[in-house]
Write an enzyme that holds these catalytic residues in place. Structure first.
Site, short mmCIF file in Angstrom:
data_model
loop_
_atom_site.label_atom_id
_atom_site.label_comp_id
_atom_site.label_asym_id
_atom_site.label_seq_id
_atom_site.Cartn_x
_atom_site.Cartn_y
_atom_site.Cartn_z
N TRP A 100 -8.85 -13.65 6.47
CA TRP A 100 -10.12 -13.71 7.51
C TRP A 100 -11.01 -12.70 6.67
O TRP A 100 -12.46 -13.05 6.58
CB TRP A 100 -10.02 -13.38 8.83
CG TRP A 100 -9.05 -14.46 9.34
CD1 TRP A 100 -7.80 -14.51 9.93
CD2 TRP A 100 -9.54 -16.08 9.46
NE1 TRP A 100 -7.37 -15.80 10.40
CE2 TRP A 100 -8.39 -16.69 9.94
CE3 TRP A 100 -10.47 -16.72 8.90
CZ2 TRP A 100 -8.35 -18.17 10.38
CZ3 TRP A 100 -10.69 -17.96 9.08
CH2 TRP A 100 -9.45 -18.90 9.77
N ASP A 167 -14.20 -7.49 13.25
CA ASP A 167 -13.68 -8.93 13.56
C ASP A 167 -12.61 -8.82 14.48
O ASP A 167 -11.53 -8.36 14.13
CB ASP A 167 -13.34 -9.74 12.42
CG ASP A 167 -12.65 -11.10 12.62
OD1 ASP A 167 -12.82 -11.58 13.82
OD2 ASP A 167 -12.46 -11.73 11.77
N LYS A 191 -8.54 -17.29 20.62
CA LYS A 191 -7.25 -16.73 20.41
C LYS A 191 -6.98 -16.09 21.81
O LYS A 191 -5.81 -16.03 22.24
CB LYS A 191 -7.41 -15.49 19.38
CG LYS A 191 -7.82 -16.29 17.97
CD LYS A 191 -6.95 -16.78 17.31
CE LYS A 191 -7.21 -17.75 16.01
NZ LYS A 191 -8.19 -17.11 14.96
#
Ligand SMILES: *Cc1c(COP(=O)(O)O)cnc(C)c1O
Length: 355
Positions: A100, A167, A191
């Site tokens: 990511w 993030d 999530k």
């Protein structure tokens, strides 16, 4: 009952799912579905307002920050962050802690010059690099608080003069944070906060307006702030379910109480991994995630049989990501401790049968 250890979209509290289903049929007894009322109706405006104020309350967001519910997932933030914050002739620092982070770096190259301050790529991201220098002229320093795929987590955030951009897609609301230490936080909802379809952004207002470029409306934080996340039709369902999840967190005693429960859940699972002779952890112990617990087997030929054994006992979603292999048990906020015990029991039963 199935125990869902999937990494994302992740589990949601059962009562949140139930209330969401009811609101799809009839929102608060108004005789209309949540999905067929105007997003500018008082009913929906109160949903969005409550979601924003719950974020502020649960994370103690200080003055000078705006809270947005956007679309495009965390992945669009990989571009929106540099689009809005990084002038073409400037650099931004990035900590490379996995796939990511990598994708965030790739997008930043379109807008300015990202500098990777450290990476643990050679080691397949099993640790969080801790020794590095952030260039003093960087306009921000981007980190990924929890590396969903590898099971590492930053337990101590860097102290930085340069605004931190983080993030937090897979560990937002899982532990107390000090928002004042960050310039911008973003998280895809699916999530740990709600369903797929909305992205939370918390941005320090005074970072905006300095990119020196024209920004398309839908990618412009300032425009979304000015329009209260309603420049266009917002993802009403995703925001509603997120709001219910935030209410659930509050009812549980807030983020500090959730954090305590998460630590206990992770401790039990890691203890079994370390104790059971069939299994071993993959990440360096000090960087282990409380959200995504990654492990492998001492004998790789037992991995397939264990996966099948676990699935037959209602343990779902523990296969590791394709770029990490092995197993990954995602134990987000909504995962009850009973599911952790169920997984531990299955690991012990399997070890007993494979002595
Ligand atoms: C899942 C995930 C993403 C991607 O999220 P999307 O909403 O699918 O774009 C980004 N960062 C992290 C840390 C993630 O876990």
């Amino acid at each position: 009952m199935k125990h869902n250890f999937g990494a994302g979209p992740g589990i949601l509290p059962h009562e949140v799912l139930k209330q969401s289903a009811e609101a799809v049929l009839d929102l608060n007894g108004i005789g209309l579905s949540l999905l067929e009322i105007s997003h500018r109706s008082p009913e929906f405006e109160s949903v969005l307002n409550e979601a924003v104020s719950l974020v502020k309350e649960l994370l103690h967001v200080p003055a000078g920050y705006s809270v947005l519910f956007l679309q495009g997932g965390a992945s669009l933030q990989f571009s929106m962050v540099p689009y809005n914050l990084l002038p073409q002739d400037k650099t931004a620092a990035y900590l490379e802690t996995g796939v990511w982070a990598n994708k965030a770096i790739k997008e930043a190259k379109l807008f300015g010059t990202p500098v990777v301050v450290a990476t643990d790529k050679e080691n397949n991201f099993r640790t969080i690099p801790k020794k590095y220098e952030v260039p003093s002229d960087a306009v921000y320093f981007h980190i990924t608080s929890n590396n969903t795929i590898y099971g590492t987590q930053i337990h101590e955030f860097p102290k930085s003069e340069i605004p931190l951009v983080c993030d937090m897609s897979s560990d937002i609301f899982s532990r107390d944070i000090s928002v004042a230490d960050f310039g911008l936080i973003y998280a895809g909802a699916q999530k740990n906060m709600g369903p797929a379809g909305t992205t939370l952004v918390i941005v320090k207002d005074d970072l905006l307006g300095k990119s020196g470029r024209a920004i398309p409306s839908m990618l412009n934080y300032q425009l979304e702030i000015d329009n209260g996340s309603m420049y266009n039709t917002p993802p009403v369902f995703a925001i509603y379910v997120s709001m219910l999840t935030l209410r659930w967190i509050k009812a549980k005693g807030g983020v500090a109480a959730i954090e305590k429960a998460n630590e206990e859940k992770a401790r039990i699972l890691y203890e079994e991994i370390d104790r059971n002779p069939l299994f071993k952890g993959v990440c360096s112990a000090e960087d282990r995630s409380t959200m995504n617990v990654c492990f492998i087997m001492e004998k790789p030929e037992l991995e397939k049989p264990f996966l099948k054994f676990a699935e037959e006992r209602d343990i779902i979603g523990i296969k590791g990501h394709r770029s990490a292999g092995g197993f990954r048990a995602s134990i987000y906020n909504a995962m009850p401790i009973t599911s952790i015990h169920a997984l531990v029991d299955v690991m012990q039963e399997f070890a007993e049968k494979n002595k």
